[in-house]
Design a protein around this motif. Structure first.
Motif, PDB file in Angstrom:
ATOM      1  N   THR A   1       0.866  -0.861  -0.401  1.00  0.00           N
ATOM      2  CA  THR A   1       0.074  -0.024  -0.146  1.00  0.00           C
ATOM      3  C   THR A   1       0.853   1.613  -0.034  1.00  0.00           C
ATOM      4  O   THR A   1       2.081   1.519   0.192  1.00  0.00           O
ATOM      5  CB  THR A   1      -0.511  -0.173   1.148  1.00  0.00           C
ATOM      6  OG1 THR A   1      -1.569  -1.224   1.273  1.00  0.00           O
ATOM      7  CG2 THR A   1      -1.682   1.709   1.286  1.00  0.00           C
ATOM      8  N   LEU A   2       0.542   2.838  -0.661  1.00  0.00           N
ATOM      9  CA  LEU A   2       0.876   2.682  -0.802  1.00  0.00           C
ATOM     10  C   LEU A   2      -0.046   4.352  -0.777  1.00  0.00           C
ATOM     11  O   LEU A   2      -0.543   4.383  -1.623  1.00  0.00           O
ATOM     12  CB  LEU A   2       2.196   3.243  -2.136  1.00  0.00           C
ATOM     13  CG  LEU A   2       2.713   4.936  -1.622  1.00  0.00           C
ATOM     14  CD1 LEU A   2       3.418   5.408  -1.426  1.00  0.00           C
ATOM     15  CD2 LEU A   2       3.240   5.212  -3.891  1.00  0.00           C
ATOM     16  N   ASN A   3       0.219   5.240   0.298  1.00  0.00           N
ATOM     17  CA  ASN A   3      -0.428   6.707   0.112  1.00  0.00           C
ATOM     18  C   ASN A   3       0.299   7.738  -0.876  1.00  0.00           C
ATOM     19  O   ASN A   3       1.387   8.228  -0.432  1.00  0.00           O
ATOM     20  CB  ASN A   3      -1.016   7.208   1.552  1.00  0.00           C
ATOM     21  CG  ASN A   3      -1.838   8.355   0.913  1.00  0.00           C
ATOM     22  OD1 ASN A   3      -1.259   9.496   2.101  1.00  0.00           O
ATOM     23  ND2 ASN A   3      -3.199   7.943   1.349  1.00  0.00           N
ATOM     24  N   ILE A   4      -0.209   8.551  -1.922  1.00  0.00           N
ATOM     25  CA  ILE A   4      -0.253   9.094  -2.606  1.00  0.00           C
ATOM     26  C   ILE A   4      -0.581  10.797  -2.497  1.00  0.00           C
ATOM     27  O   ILE A   4      -1.784  10.671  -2.433  1.00  0.00           O
ATOM     28  CB  ILE A   4       0.077   8.958  -3.954  1.00  0.00           C
ATOM     29  CG1 ILE A   4      -0.870   8.789  -3.785  1.00  0.00           C
ATOM     30  CG2 ILE A   4       1.353   8.436  -4.124  1.00  0.00           C
ATOM     31  CD1 ILE A   4      -1.187   8.756  -5.907  1.00  0.00           C
ATOM     32  N   LYS A   5       0.200  12.033  -1.926  1.00  0.00           N
ATOM     33  CA  LYS A   5      -0.531  12.708  -2.001  1.00  0.00           C
ATOM     34  C   LYS A   5      -0.172  14.476  -2.702  1.00  0.00           C
ATOM     35  O   LYS A   5       0.071  14.366  -3.975  1.00  0.00           O
ATOM     36  CB  LYS A   5      -0.159  13.653  -0.533  1.00  0.00           C
ATOM     37  CG  LYS A   5      -1.079  12.525   0.771  1.00  0.00           C
ATOM     38  CD  LYS A   5      -0.408  12.947   2.036  1.00  0.00           C
ATOM     39  CE  LYS A   5       0.328  12.449   3.107  1.00  0.00           C
ATOM     40  NZ  LYS A   5       0.241  13.080   4.260  1.00  0.00           N
ATOM     41  N   ASP A   6      -1.158  15.427  -3.073  1.00  0.00           N
ATOM     42  CA  ASP A   6      -1.057  16.187  -3.461  1.00  0.00           C
ATOM     43  C   ASP A   6      -1.508  15.889  -4.785  1.00  0.00           C
ATOM     44  O   ASP A   6      -0.280  17.005  -5.944  1.00  0.00           O
ATOM     45  CB  ASP A   6       0.295  17.383  -2.757  1.00  0.00           C
ATOM     46  CG  ASP A   6       0.855  17.533  -1.663  1.00  0.00           C
ATOM     47  OD1 ASP A   6      -0.558  18.122  -1.061  1.00  0.00           O
ATOM     48  OD2 ASP A   6       1.801  17.632  -1.044  1.00  0.00           O
TER      49      ASP A   6
END
Length: 492
Positions: free
Chosen positions: A172-177
């Protein structure tokens, strides 16, 4: 007698050697750990033995082992486990001494199988309306249960910016912006540290639509003009790639499309796209947009979005928005180049700005759809002029002009100001907008309600940054900067 002495000496020597040997006998202990060199984790059930042979033991669940009662002496201890390369460690065992060793085993690549292809699980491929912060998830398996690491690559489909997230241990990888109204592409690469890394397929997703983008403009990136859209709070979204020179965005509300000029080989053509930058279509083809200094060339939509008009040197053309129906509407009688054109909202007239090959000898006038001149806004002046717009009721024309009258080969302007021409009185009046000395106001347009104007302000040095500002047409103290390092504004 001498023989007896010799025998006695030998006996004493033998006794001495026997006593030394007795001192060296006895046992010691060896303990240690067998680990996987990749992650330094213990290897369970690894076989530990010695040469010369003593006891053989197996490691516990954490890779630890102990061999008791090892006769004193020099040994080569070995650790081995299926799937790993055996390793030898030399050690000297001494009486009543405990020594420690560590075996770092490397995985044998001869029989090791690579991981399976990662499966991308979320977000679903080609899904739309995704949040600007989200989790990317995937699954991956390894036949031998080798520890896996992951690399995730995410590409912005508009800007071509690529971000890489390496050495991930979870799926799992959370990406933002993330950006609004943008298509992203992503791929996962898995590695067991032994075999060649394995790539997943490439999936895509699109983020939420940009809310209420009233403004459009361009910024310089990589020496190219790049199109942006923005809301009144200053949130912006890049619409065109920095790899291509694209500029002069103009939005048509009736069909919700954005037109713009873009380089096409050595020529400049008009294209259109959706407000989020998708569905790009080429409109012009055989006759491109052309004129003096393309940064000062413009075109115009019809109100209903079915047609556009644009200049090609001394000629004005009309074309359907699907690229068909190209016709010549007008040709300047004196050979001057048409740099700008603005089509009235009712479609009855067109305001033109024409100039010579150097950008000077400017004339601004209006023609009807048959090419007849209706009125003259500006003529007989020296210096540059740019930026024209016509009010919704055709009663006023706004433009900018360098009142210094300065002319040179670089088309530099020293004191460009905003003027409003009133058709009924056939007179122009300067808009007192509190412009600083040493600065130029350029490329002016009416706001949607025509209570304000939007324009570009920049130092007259020809090198400084350009900023987009607005001001009221009735209150000169309201000059406000909307966007920095930006030009060619459009406000709908």
């Amino acid at each position: 007698m001498k023989i007896g002495l010799k025998i006695l000496a030998c006996f004493i020597l033998l006794m001495s050697c026997s006593e030394e040997q007795l001192e060296e006998t006895g046992t010691g202990k060896i303990k240690g750990r067998v680990v996987d060199v990749r992650a330094y984790t213990g290897i369970e059930n690894a076989r530990v033995s010695s040469n010369p042979t003593t006891s053989t033991v197996y490691t516990d669940k954490d890779g630890y082992f102990t061999i008791e009662n090892v006769p004193a002496g020099k040994y080569a201890f070995q650790a081995q486990k299926d799937g790993f390369i055996a390793r030898f460690v030399p050690a000297t065992i001494e009486k009543d001494i405990e020594i420690e060793v560590i075996f770092e085993l490397e995985v044998s690549t001869a029989t090791n199988k690579p991981p399976e292809i990662p499966v991308l699980t979320a977000p679903a491929d080609n899904v739309t309306g995704q949040a600007l912060s989200l989790d990317l998830t995937w699954t991956a398996k390894d036949p031998e249960g080798d520890p896996l690491t992951y690399t995730v690559t995410v590409k912005n489909g508009t800007t071509d910016e690529v971000k890489t997230y390496s050495d991930l241990k979870t799926t799992t990888l959370n990406i933002k912006d993330l950006s609004f109204s943008t298509k992203y592409y992503w791929q996962v690469t898995v590695s067991d540290g032994i075999n060649k890394p394995i790539n997943s397929v490439t999936n895509s997703f699109r983020t939420l639509a940009f809310p209420n983008p009233r403004f459009m403009y361009v910024k310089k990136i990589k020496n190219n003009n790049v199109i942006f859209t923005a809301d009144e709070d200053g949130n912006e979204l890049q619409l065109s790639s920095a790899e291509v020179n694209s500029f002069r965005p103009r939005k048509n509300l009736s069909i919700n499309r954005i037109a713009y000029i873009s380089s096409d080989g050595s020529l400049y053509q008009i294209f259109s796209m959706n407000p989020d930058g998708t569905d790009v279509k080429k409109i012009t083809n055989f006759i491109p947009v052309a004129g003096f200094n393309m940064d000062n060339v413009s075109y115009s939509w019809s109100t209903n979005g079915s047609q556009l008009i644009y200049p090609n040197f001394d000629k004005l053309y009309r074309i359907n928005s699907d690229g068909s129906g190209l016709i010549q509407l007008f040709k300047t009688p004196n050979g001057k180049f048409i740099s700008e054109c603005e089509w009235s909202r009712d479609g009855s007239q067109i305001v033109l700005k024409v100039n010579d090959v150097s950008g000077y000898s400017v004339e601004i006038y209006a023609i009807d759809m048959s090419g007849n001149v209706l009125y003259q806004v500006l003529s007989g002046v020296t210096g540059g002029a740019s930026g024209i717009d016509i009010s919704i009721d055709n009663s006023k024309v706004i433009y900018t002009r360098d009142v210094s009258g300065f002319e040179n080969s670089d088309y530099r302007r020293l004191d460009s100001r905003i003027f409003i021409y009133t058709v009924a009185t056939n007179a122009s009046a300067e808009l007192d907008s509190q412009k600083e000395n040493g600065f130029n106001d350029l490329d002016v347009k009416f706001s949607p309600n025509e209570a304000e104007v939007i324009f570009v302000n920049t130092s007259n040095d020809g090198l400084s940054a350009k900023n987009i500002q607005k001001t009221s047409v009735s209150n000169s103290s309201t000059r406000t900067t909307l966007f920095q390092n930006a030009s060619m504004p459009d406000w709908k």
